[in-house]
Design a protein around this motif. Structure first.
Motif, PDB file in Angstrom:
ATOM      1  N   HIS A 248       0.811  -1.225   0.000  1.00 50.87           N
ATOM      2  CA  HIS A 248       0.000   0.000   0.000  1.00 50.87           C
ATOM      3  C   HIS A 248       0.844   1.274   0.000  1.00 50.87           C
ATOM      4  N   ASN A 249       2.070   1.214   0.591  1.00 53.01           N
ATOM      5  CA  ASN A 249       2.892   2.431   0.634  1.00 53.01           C
ATOM      6  C   ASN A 249       3.482   2.797  -0.736  1.00 53.01           C
ATOM      7  N   THR A 265     -17.441  10.692  -4.643  1.00 55.13           N
ATOM      8  CA  THR A 265     -17.909  10.593  -6.034  1.00 55.13           C
ATOM      9  C   THR A 265     -16.918   9.868  -6.939  1.00 55.13           C
ATOM     10  N   SER A 266     -15.633   9.958  -6.649  1.00 56.06           N
ATOM     11  CA  SER A 266     -14.634   9.288  -7.481  1.00 56.06           C
ATOM     12  C   SER A 266     -13.363   9.035  -6.683  1.00 56.06           C
ATOM     13  N   MET A 267     -12.563   8.080  -7.174  1.00 56.58           N
ATOM     14  CA  MET A 267     -11.329   7.713  -6.482  1.00 56.58           C
ATOM     15  C   MET A 267     -10.263   7.368  -7.521  1.00 56.58           C
ATOM     16  N   GLN A 268      -9.046   7.879  -7.329  1.00 56.43           N
ATOM     17  CA  GLN A 268      -7.937   7.581  -8.225  1.00 56.43           C
ATOM     18  C   GLN A 268      -6.721   7.179  -7.387  1.00 56.43           C
ATOM     19  N   TRP A 269      -5.841   6.415  -7.998  1.00 58.14           N
ATOM     20  CA  TRP A 269      -4.600   6.039  -7.333  1.00 58.14           C
ATOM     21  C   TRP A 269      -3.472   5.977  -8.356  1.00 58.14           C
ATOM     22  N   THR A 270      -2.279   6.331  -7.893  1.00 59.04           N
ATOM     23  CA  THR A 270      -1.086   6.314  -8.743  1.00 59.04           C
ATOM     24  C   THR A 270       0.061   5.670  -7.985  1.00 59.04           C
ATOM     25  N   LYS A 271       0.921   4.995  -8.744  1.00 60.79           N
ATOM     26  CA  LYS A 271       2.086   4.343  -8.133  1.00 60.79           C
ATOM     27  C   LYS A 271       3.234   5.345  -8.041  1.00 60.79           C
ATOM     28  N   ASP A 272       3.911   5.357  -6.888  1.00 62.35           N
ATOM     29  CA  ASP A 272       5.075   6.210  -6.682  1.00 62.35           C
ATOM     30  C   ASP A 272       6.285   5.529  -7.317  1.00 62.35           C
ATOM     31  N   PRO A 273       6.827   6.056  -8.416  1.00 61.52           N
ATOM     32  CA  PRO A 273       7.925   5.371  -9.127  1.00 61.52           C
ATOM     33  C   PRO A 273       9.200   5.246  -8.294  1.00 61.52           C
ATOM     34  N   LEU A 274       9.484   6.242  -7.443  1.00 66.88           N
ATOM     35  CA  LEU A 274      10.693   6.203  -6.623  1.00 66.88           C
ATOM     36  C   LEU A 274      10.615   5.076  -5.600  1.00 66.88           C
ATOM     37  N   LYS A 275       9.469   5.006  -4.899  1.00 66.18           N
ATOM     38  CA  LYS A 275       9.290   3.948  -3.904  1.00 66.18           C
ATOM     39  C   LYS A 275       9.272   2.568  -4.557  1.00 66.18           C
ATOM     40  N   ASP A 276       8.669   2.470  -5.746  1.00 71.31           N
ATOM     41  CA  ASP A 276       8.608   1.191  -6.444  1.00 71.31           C
ATOM     42  C   ASP A 276      10.008   0.736  -6.844  1.00 71.31           C
TER      43      ASP A 276
END
Length: 424
Positions: A248-249, A265-276
């Protein structure tokens, strides 16, 4: 007298009363028999579960089950063994006894019983807390443990280079001796190709599961009776994070709320490239911490790798000697039962140690399988005088069993042909 179940239970309880004296004697006796020095000591905990509610038990408690039996109460077994697998110390604790519990009592016991001055103590990551390491250092012992945290801001020890090493299973690992400013101890950075591939597969599986949970939460926002209230959506996100703590982090989640209604009303999520990237680079890497003065990377890794010996001991106790589950109603019977398993393990390990000295490294399950190839054959017949003749004899042992008998100095046949006649 006739041997009954109750007499056997009474015998087990009597044996447990003398646990400390028996353990001390067996520890000294095996050291003398096999000329063992106890230069390396391994300490770890395991647990086994109960069948039944155990409402009146002081020993049975809910804890973190290593068999993933969260529905059952547990009892914890702590053991110290030497490099050859012989037990130096054992104790039985409540099911919620923690891996991070203080080990002062264990160290004091080792100092009294050890044949060698200040043996090297090897701990798994679960027990290698800063407090426990501090206790070991204060008592002037050397240690080799897996670091509970990733080491950052380190540098390679002067004069040392990364070494390639091949494990017993033909796996490839890289060993680098490092140091940082936070600790005066050395760290051995271990990079394993096989471990990296395994952890990457696990990461991909967990990540797919986490994204599936987020998609379910998002899809519910567009359904007629879906969960849309902000507090409830936050609860669902929290449960997803709890289910996949290592993933999740890596993601940043944002959602929009309708004006003054607390409806999402809406939800978005993005991956952190540095942490990945950091997560990918850490796969297959772990750090071994030690206060040994030696700068031999391979020796340090081999010392830590000996922790598999105590894991093999626990596996033998639980699987081959049936220490799980436990069905006893009262705590005295439970402790006596565990003690019987430990006594049986002494016999098992003595046999295995003798075989290992001759190049036979079979586990106990395989030794039993080889021994089971020899059978007792019983037959009965009636002669012309109406007499019943009973004959018992042993089958011939095969070559593998003959080899075991020869090493252990056991007769190839436990008894000769036996014949009895029952007259009319």
């Amino acid at each position: 007298d006739k041997i009954t179940k109750d007499k056997l239970y009474a015998g087990a309880l009597s044996l447990y009363k003398h646990k400390t004296a028996i353990e001390r004697h067996l520890s000294k006796r095996t050291n003398d028999l096999f000329d063992l020095q106890d230069k390396i000591i391994l300490y770890d905990l395991t647990n086994t579960y109960f069948e039944g509610r155990k409402t009146d038990s002081l020993l049975a408690k809910f804890g973190r089950s290593k068999e993933r039996r969260s529905d059952a109460k547990l009892v914890v077994l702590a053991m110290v063994v030497n490099l050859e697998g012989f037990i130096k110390y054992s104790s039985i604790h409540e099911g919620n006894y923690s891996d991070t519990s203080d080990i002062t009592k264990v160290i004091e016991h080792i100092s009294r019983q050890a044949k060698t001055d200040n043996p090297i103590i090897v701990l798994d990551a679960g027990i290698a807390t800063n407090d426990n390491i501090r206790v070991i250092e204060e008592m002037k012992y050397k240690f080799v443990v897996v670091s509970r945290a990733k080491v950052k801001d380190y540098k390679i020890v002067e004069g040392c280079v990364t070494k390639q090493h091949t494990t017993k299973s033909n796996g490839k690992i890289q060993l680098t001796l490092i140091e940082n400013n936070q600790h005066k101890d050395y760290y051995l950075k271990v990079e394993s190709t096989a471990k990296s591939e395994k952890e990457k597969a696990m990461k991909n599986r967990f990540e797919a599961g986490y994204l599936m949970e987020l998609n379910k939460i998002s899809a519910a926002l567009n359904k007629k009776n879906g969960v849309k209230l902000e507090s409830k959506v936050m609860e669902r996100i929290g449960r997803a994070k709890e289910k996949y703590p290592s993933i999740h982090n890596l993601y940043n989640i944002k959602y929009e709320v309708k004006d003054n209604s607390k409806i999402v009303t809406s939800m978005q999520w993005t991956k952190d490239p540095l942490k990945d990237t950091e997560s990918e680079q850490s796969l297959g890497t772990y750090f071994i911490r030690t206060n040994l003065e030696s700068k031999d990377e391979t020796m340090i890794w081999n010392i830590y790798n000996s922790i598999v010996e105590i894991e093999a001991s626990f596996r033998c106790l639980k699987t081959d000697l049936d220490l799980r589950p436990i069905y006893h109603k009262n705590d005295d019977a439970t402790m006596a039962h565990l003690h019987l398993g430990i006594l049986a393990y002494w016999l098992v390990n003595t046999i295995r140690h003798q075989l290992k000295q001759c190049g036979i490294n079979n586990d106990w399950k395989e030794i039993k399988r080889i021994a089971s190839t020899q059978k007792q054959v019983s037959s009965s017949a009636q002669n012309t005088f109406d007499e019943i003749i009973h004959i018992q004899k042993c089958s011939e042992p095969n070559d593998k069993l003959k080899a075991l008998h020869k090493i252990l100095k056991i007769a190839s046949k436990p008894f000769k042909k036996f014949k009895s006649v029952v007259h009319k």
